[in-house]
Design a protein around this motif. Structure first.
Motif, PDB file in Angstrom:
ATOM      1  N   LEU A 280       1.320 -17.826 -20.471  1.00 23.31           N
ATOM      2  CA  LEU A 280       1.166 -16.489 -21.050  1.00 23.31           C
ATOM      3  C   LEU A 280       0.942 -16.551 -22.560  1.00 23.31           C
ATOM      4  O   LEU A 280       0.175 -15.746 -23.112  1.00 23.31           O
ATOM      5  CB  LEU A 280       2.388 -15.630 -20.728  1.00 23.31           C
ATOM      6  N   MET A 281       1.577 -17.497 -23.247  1.00 26.46           N
ATOM      7  CA  MET A 281       1.334 -17.655 -24.687  1.00 26.46           C
ATOM      8  C   MET A 281      -0.101 -18.110 -24.937  1.00 26.46           C
ATOM      9  O   MET A 281      -0.738 -17.693 -25.918  1.00 26.46           O
ATOM     10  CB  MET A 281       2.315 -18.657 -25.284  1.00 26.46           C
ATOM     11  N   THR A 282      -0.630 -18.960 -24.063  1.00 29.22           N
ATOM     12  CA  THR A 282      -2.029 -19.395 -24.193  1.00 29.22           C
ATOM     13  C   THR A 282      -2.971 -18.199 -24.086  1.00 29.22           C
ATOM     14  O   THR A 282      -3.934 -18.083 -24.854  1.00 29.22           O
ATOM     15  CB  THR A 282      -2.362 -20.430 -23.093  1.00 29.22           C
ATOM     16  N   ILE A 283      -2.677 -17.295 -23.151  1.00 25.89           N
ATOM     17  CA  ILE A 283      -3.502 -16.090 -22.993  1.00 25.89           C
ATOM     18  C   ILE A 283      -3.402 -15.212 -24.235  1.00 25.89           C
ATOM     19  O   ILE A 283      -4.416 -14.695 -24.734  1.00 25.89           O
ATOM     20  CB  ILE A 283      -3.060 -15.302 -21.740  1.00 25.89           C
ATOM     21  N   LEU A 284      -2.196 -15.040 -24.762  1.00 24.08           N
ATOM     22  CA  LEU A 284      -2.004 -14.194 -25.944  1.00 24.08           C
ATOM     23  C   LEU A 284      -2.747 -14.770 -27.151  1.00 24.08           C
ATOM     24  O   LEU A 284      -3.402 -14.026 -27.900  1.00 24.08           O
ATOM     25  CB  LEU A 284      -0.514 -14.055 -26.255  1.00 24.08           C
ATOM     26  N   PHE A 285      -2.666 -16.075 -27.359  1.00 22.77           N
ATOM     27  CA  PHE A 285      -3.384 -16.705 -28.470  1.00 22.77           C
ATOM     28  C   PHE A 285      -4.894 -16.523 -28.315  1.00 22.77           C
ATOM     29  O   PHE A 285      -5.599 -16.243 -29.290  1.00 22.77           O
ATOM     30  CB  PHE A 285      -3.052 -18.194 -28.545  1.00 22.77           C
ATOM     31  N   SER A 286      -5.389 -16.679 -27.097  1.00 23.23           N
ATOM     32  CA  SER A 286      -6.830 -16.500 -26.859  1.00 23.23           C
ATOM     33  C   SER A 286      -7.262 -15.075 -27.154  1.00 23.23           C
ATOM     34  O   SER A 286      -8.333 -14.832 -27.723  1.00 23.23           O
ATOM     35  CB  SER A 286      -7.170 -16.860 -25.401  1.00 23.23           C
ATOM     36  N   TYR A 287      -6.419 -14.123 -26.763  1.00 24.24           N
ATOM     37  CA  TYR A 287      -6.720 -12.711 -27.024  1.00 24.24           C
ATOM     38  C   TYR A 287      -6.799 -12.444 -28.522  1.00 24.24           C
ATOM     39  O   TYR A 287      -7.730 -11.788 -29.009  1.00 24.24           O
ATOM     40  CB  TYR A 287      -5.645 -11.839 -26.372  1.00 24.24           C
ATOM     41  N   ILE A 288      -5.816 -12.959 -29.274  1.00 19.57           N
ATOM     42  CA  ILE A 288      -5.801 -12.756 -30.725  1.00 19.57           C
ATOM     43  C   ILE A 288      -7.059 -13.334 -31.354  1.00 19.57           C
ATOM     44  O   ILE A 288      -7.698 -12.703 -32.209  1.00 19.57           O
ATOM     45  CB  ILE A 288      -4.536 -13.394 -31.335  1.00 19.57           C
ATOM     46  N   LYS A 289      -7.441 -14.520 -30.921  1.00 22.95           N
ATOM     47  CA  LYS A 289      -8.645 -15.156 -31.467  1.00 22.95           C
ATOM     48  C   LYS A 289      -9.892 -14.342 -31.143  1.00 22.95           C
ATOM     49  O   LYS A 289     -10.753 -14.117 -32.011  1.00 22.95           O
ATOM     50  CB  LYS A 289      -8.777 -16.574 -30.911  1.00 22.95           C
ATOM     51  N   ASP A 290     -10.005 -13.876 -29.900  1.00 19.51           N
ATOM     52  CA  ASP A 290     -11.203 -13.134 -29.479  1.00 19.51           C
ATOM     53  C   ASP A 290     -11.325 -11.797 -30.206  1.00 19.51           C
ATOM     54  O   ASP A 290     -12.425 -11.381 -30.583  1.00 19.51           O
ATOM     55  CB  ASP A 290     -11.172 -12.902 -27.965  1.00 19.51           C
ATOM     56  N   VAL A 291     -10.200 -11.111 -30.399  1.00 15.90           N
ATOM     57  CA  VAL A 291     -10.242  -9.816 -31.080  1.00 15.90           C
ATOM     58  C   VAL A 291     -10.639  -9.983 -32.545  1.00 15.90           C
ATOM     59  O   VAL A 291     -11.387  -9.167 -33.099  1.00 15.90           O
ATOM     60  CB  VAL A 291      -8.877  -9.107 -30.972  1.00 15.90           C
ATOM     61  N   CYS A 292     -10.160 -11.056 -33.171  1.00 17.02           N
ATOM     62  CA  CYS A 292     -10.358 -11.234 -34.612  1.00 17.02           C
ATOM     63  C   CYS A 292     -11.689 -11.888 -34.967  1.00 17.02           C
ATOM     64  O   CYS A 292     -12.054 -11.900 -36.152  1.00 17.02           O
ATOM     65  CB  CYS A 292      -9.228 -12.079 -35.200  1.00 17.02           C
TER      66      CYS A 292
END
Length: 613
Positions: A280-292
Motif C-alpha cells: 500500500l505504501m508503494t501505491i501511495l508513493f506512485s500516486y504522489i509521483k504521478d500527481v506531481c
C-alpha cells in the motif's frame, strides 16, 4: 448514438411489456411482476435478454419509485460487468437515466459500483485446477472491470452533482479490513486514489481515509516485530539451503525454477501485516509521483495542491500518533521533489514547536520530526541546516533566559518537554551533519558551531543531558569534545552518579519511573524497513555511516584551537571506512534491551564512546 437508436434484439420471454407489468403491479396483480423478478434473477440470463430488459427499463424509469426498490435492487445485482460491450453500454445508460429521474436510488447505485472495487471472490473446488497460466488474463479482465466501474461512477456524478457527499460514507463503510488479502487491499486503495482524479473535491477525505488505515497497519507492526520476523525467515531459509546441500543434485531445469521462486519471494516481507503495508505504501508513493509530474517534469501547481492536502492529513493523523514507523514517509517523499517544499515543511513544524498554545506532546513530536528530517534528508543543503539550527538554538537560549532563574528552573520533563525535545533535535542534527558543517573551511565551521554556545545549553539548570536519549547524548559529547565546543562528560558522570530516576505523576497519583526514555521520544525517520517501497526512499535518505575503531580514537582526540585550514583532520575528509573493524554507533529510538540488531541497514546498535581519563 447509433447503438442506442438501434432496435433491441428479439428474445423469448414470458409476460407482457414492462409498462404493462408495472401498471398491473400498481393495481395489485403481482403474478407477472414476480415472473419478471425471477427472470432478472436467473444466473443463466443471456446478454440479449439483459439488453432487452434494460432498454425497456430506461424508457420506464419514471415508474421505478421508492416502492419498487426491491426490483431496483435486483437490477443492480445483474452481472453486467463481465458481459459484452453492448451489455455494458446499455447498463451505463440505464444507470444515468435511473439516478437522474429517481435520486432516491443514488446510494444503492453508488454502493453497487464501490463493491466492484475489489476482485471477485474465487470459489476453489475440491479438484483444484492449476490456473497460474491465466493470471495475466485475470489481471487484464480485472483492470477492464475497474475501468468500467470508474466510467459508471463518472456517469452517475455527471447526472447528480451531489454525488461526492453521498459517495464518501460508502467508501469508508466498504474499506476492507486489514486482515483481508493483499490483493483486495491493493485494488481497493488503488481504486480510491483513481476516484480523486475525476472527483477532486474528495481527495483530502480519501487521503485521510487511506492514511488512517495505513497507520493502523503501521502501529500494529513495530520495527522489532518486523526485524524478528525477517530474522526468523532468514534462519529458516538458511536451514532449508543447508538441508538441500546434503541431498542429491537436482536437474538443471528444476534448479532454475527454484532460483526463480527465491528471487520472486525475496521482496516479500515475512511479517504479513508489514507485507500489506509495503504494497500500500508503494501505491501511495506512485500516486504522489504521478500527481506531481506531467510528462516527466514537476508540475508546480499540482505539487503545491497535493502538498497542502498531505500536510493537512499529517497534522490530523500523523502528529498525534506515537511511534509510527513508515507512513510518515509520504511527507519525506513529496518534500524531496523541491527544496521549497522541504523548507515549507520545516517551517510548518517549527510553528507547531514554538507555539505555546499547542499541547506539549504535539510540540515535542514536532521537535522530533525537525531533528530526524534535518538529519536524514539528503536533499536538504547545509545552508538550510544552518538556518534551522540558528532558529532552534536561539529559541533554546531565550527559553533558558526565561526559566533559568525562576521557580521552575529544575529538571522536569512535564514542565519543559518542548525544551528537551528541541535540545535532542539539535544534538541529533549535529551528530549527522557536523562533517558537512565543518567541510571546506574548518576554522569557519568551528567559529559557526562556537557561536551556537552549546556550553550554556548543556550547563543550564534544566540539565538536558539527563533527559535526552543516552545514545544521542554520548555521541554529542564525543563530537563536541573533539572540536572543543563543550565538555559534557563531567555532567554525564554527575547524572550517572546521582542515579535518581526521573519521575512523573501517573494515573491516580502514582509515581511512574521513566529512566530509559523520559521524553518518550522517537526518531520518525529511522531507517525504512519495507522492502519494495524503500526503493523509493533510499535515493534521498542519509544512512548512518558506521564508525571504525580509528574514527572512535579520532573522536577522543581534540582539535587544537590553532589548527589551520590546511591541517584539517582526516576525520573531516573522505568517507568513513566501511566494514573495516567496524564498531556501530547510531542514535536511535531504542534502549539497550530493545535496540535494532546489527543487521538493520543504517541503524546499527548503540555503543558508547569511552569517557576520557
Amino acid at each position: 448514438d447509433e447503438f442506442i437508436s438501434s432496435p433491441p434484439r428479439k428474445t423469448v420471454r414470458f409476460g407482457g411489456t414492462l409498462t404493462d407489468i408495472l401498471l398491473k403491479y400498481e393495481k395489485g396483480e403481482t403474478t407477472d411482476f414476480e415472473l419478471l423478478k425471477h427472470q432478472l434473477s436467473d444466473p443463466d440470463i443471456k446478454d440479449a435478454q439483459i439488453i432487452n430488459w434494460l432498454h425497456e427499463f430506461r424508457a420506464s424509469v419514471a415508474y421505478l419509485t421508492k416502492e419498487l426498490e426491491q426490483l431496483v435492487s435486483i437490477l443492480l445485482k445483474l452481472p453486467w460487468l463481465r458481459r459484452s460491450r453492448e451489455v455494458v453500454e446499455e447498463y451505463l445508460g440505464f444507470l444515468g437515466n435511473l439516478v437522474s429521474a429517481q435520486t432516491v436510488h443514488l446510494r444503492p447505485c453508488l454502493r453497487m459500483i464501490v463493491l466492484q472495487f475489489v476482485p471477485p471472490r474465487i470459489t476453489i473446488k475440491e479438484d483444484d485446477v492449476d490456473i497460474s497460466d491465466s493470471d495475466d488474463d485475470d489481471d487484464e479482465n480485472l483492470s477492464e472491470n475497474f475501468n468500467t466501474c470508474h466510467r459508471a461512477l463518472q456517469t452517475v456524478a455527471r447526472y447528480v452533482p451531489s454525488t461526492p457527499q453521498f459517495l464518501m460514507p460508502i467508501l469508508v463503510e466498504n474499506f476492507p479490513f486489514i486482515n483481508k488479502s493483499e490483493r483486495t487491499l491493493e485494488c481497493y486503495v488503488h481504486n480510491l486514489l483513481r476516484v480523486t482524479v475525476y472527483l477532486p473535491t474528495l481527495r483530502l477525505q480519501i487521503l485521510e481515509l487511506i492514511i488512517e488505515k495505513l497507520l493502523k497497519l503501521d502501529v500494529s507492526t513495530p520495527q522489532q516485530d518486523i526485524e524478528d520476523a525477517e530474522e526468523t525467515a532468514n534462519n529458516s531459509d538458511n536451514e532449508e539451503k543447508s538441508t538441500e546441500e546434503g541431498l542429491f543434485d537436482m536437474e538443471e531445469d528444476e534448479e532454475r525454477k527454484g532460483n526463480k521462486v527465491v528471487s520472486s519471494s525475496s521482496e516479500r516481507m515475512a511479517h504479513p501485516l508489514a507485507e500489506r503495508l509495503d504494497i500500500l505504501m508503494t501505491i501511495l508513493f506512485s500516486y504522489i509521483k504521478d500527481v506531481c509530474h506531467r510528462d516527466g517534469k514537476l508540475d508546480i501547481n499540482n505539487t503545491k495542491d497535493l502538498y497542502r492536502d498531505l500536510v493537512s492529513v499529517f497534522d490530523k493523523l500523523i502528529l498525534p500518533t506515537h511511534a509510527s514507523c513508515h507512513v510518515q514517509y509520504f511527507m519525506f517523499y513529496i518534500c524531496s521533489f523541491k527544496l521549497g517544499l522541504a523548507e515549507a515543511f520545516l517551517d510548518h513544524l517549527w510553528k507547531k514547536l514554538h507555539d505555546p498554545n499547542n499541547p506539549s506532546v504535539i510540540r515535542q513530536t514536532a521537535g522530533s520530526y525537525i531533528g530526524s528530517f534535518l538529519a536524514r534528508a539528503k536533499f536538504i543543503p547545509v545552508v538550510t541546516v544552518k538556518a534551522c539550527l540558528d532558529l532552534l538554538v536561539n529559541w533554546l537560549h531565550k527559553y533558558i533566559d526565561n526559566q533559568d532563574t525562576g521557580a521552575n528552573a529544575y529538571c522536569d520533563v512535564a514542565l519543559h518537554g518542548p525544551f528537551y525535545s528541541t535540545c535532542q533535535a539539535v544534538f541529533y542534527t549535529l551528530i549527522f551533519r557536523h562533517k558537512q558543517l565543518l567541510d571546506g573551511n574548518l576554522r569557519k565551521g568551528l567559529s559557526y558551531l562556537q557561536s551556537l554556545n552549546f556550553e550554556r545549553i548543556v550547563m543550564c539548570q534544566l540539565n538536558p543531558l539527563k533527559i535526552c536519549i543516552p545514545s544521542v547524548v554520548n555521541l554529542f559529547a564525543a563530537i563536541t569534545r573533539k572540536y572543543q565546543l563543550v565538555f559534557c562528560y563531567t555532567i554525564i558522570e554527575r547524572n550517572n552518579r546521582q542515579c535518581i530516576p526521573v519521575v512523573r505523576s501517573g494515573i491516580g497519583g502514582d509515581l511512574v519511573q521513566t529512566c530509559t526514555n523520559p521524553l518518550d521520544s522517537f526518531f520518525p525517520f529511522d531507517p525504512y524497513m519495507l522492502k519494495r517501497s524503500k526503493k523509493t526512499i533510499d535515493p534521498f535518505y542519509q544512512f548512518w555511516e558506521e564508525l571504525s575503531a580509528e574514527d572512535l580514537e579520532n573522536l577522543k582526540k581534540p582539535i587544537k584551537r590553532g589548527t589551520s585550514e590546511d591541517e584539517d583532520d582526516d576525520f573531516l575528509k573522505g568517507e568513513t571506512p566501511q566494514n573495516d573493524g567496524v564498531v556501530g554507533i547510531a542514535p536511535n529510538s531504542y534502549e539497550s534491551n530493545t535496540r535494532s540488531p546489527a543487521s538493520s541497514i543504517g541503524s546499527p546498535p548503540d555503543c558508547y564512546v569511552l569517557y576520557p581519563q
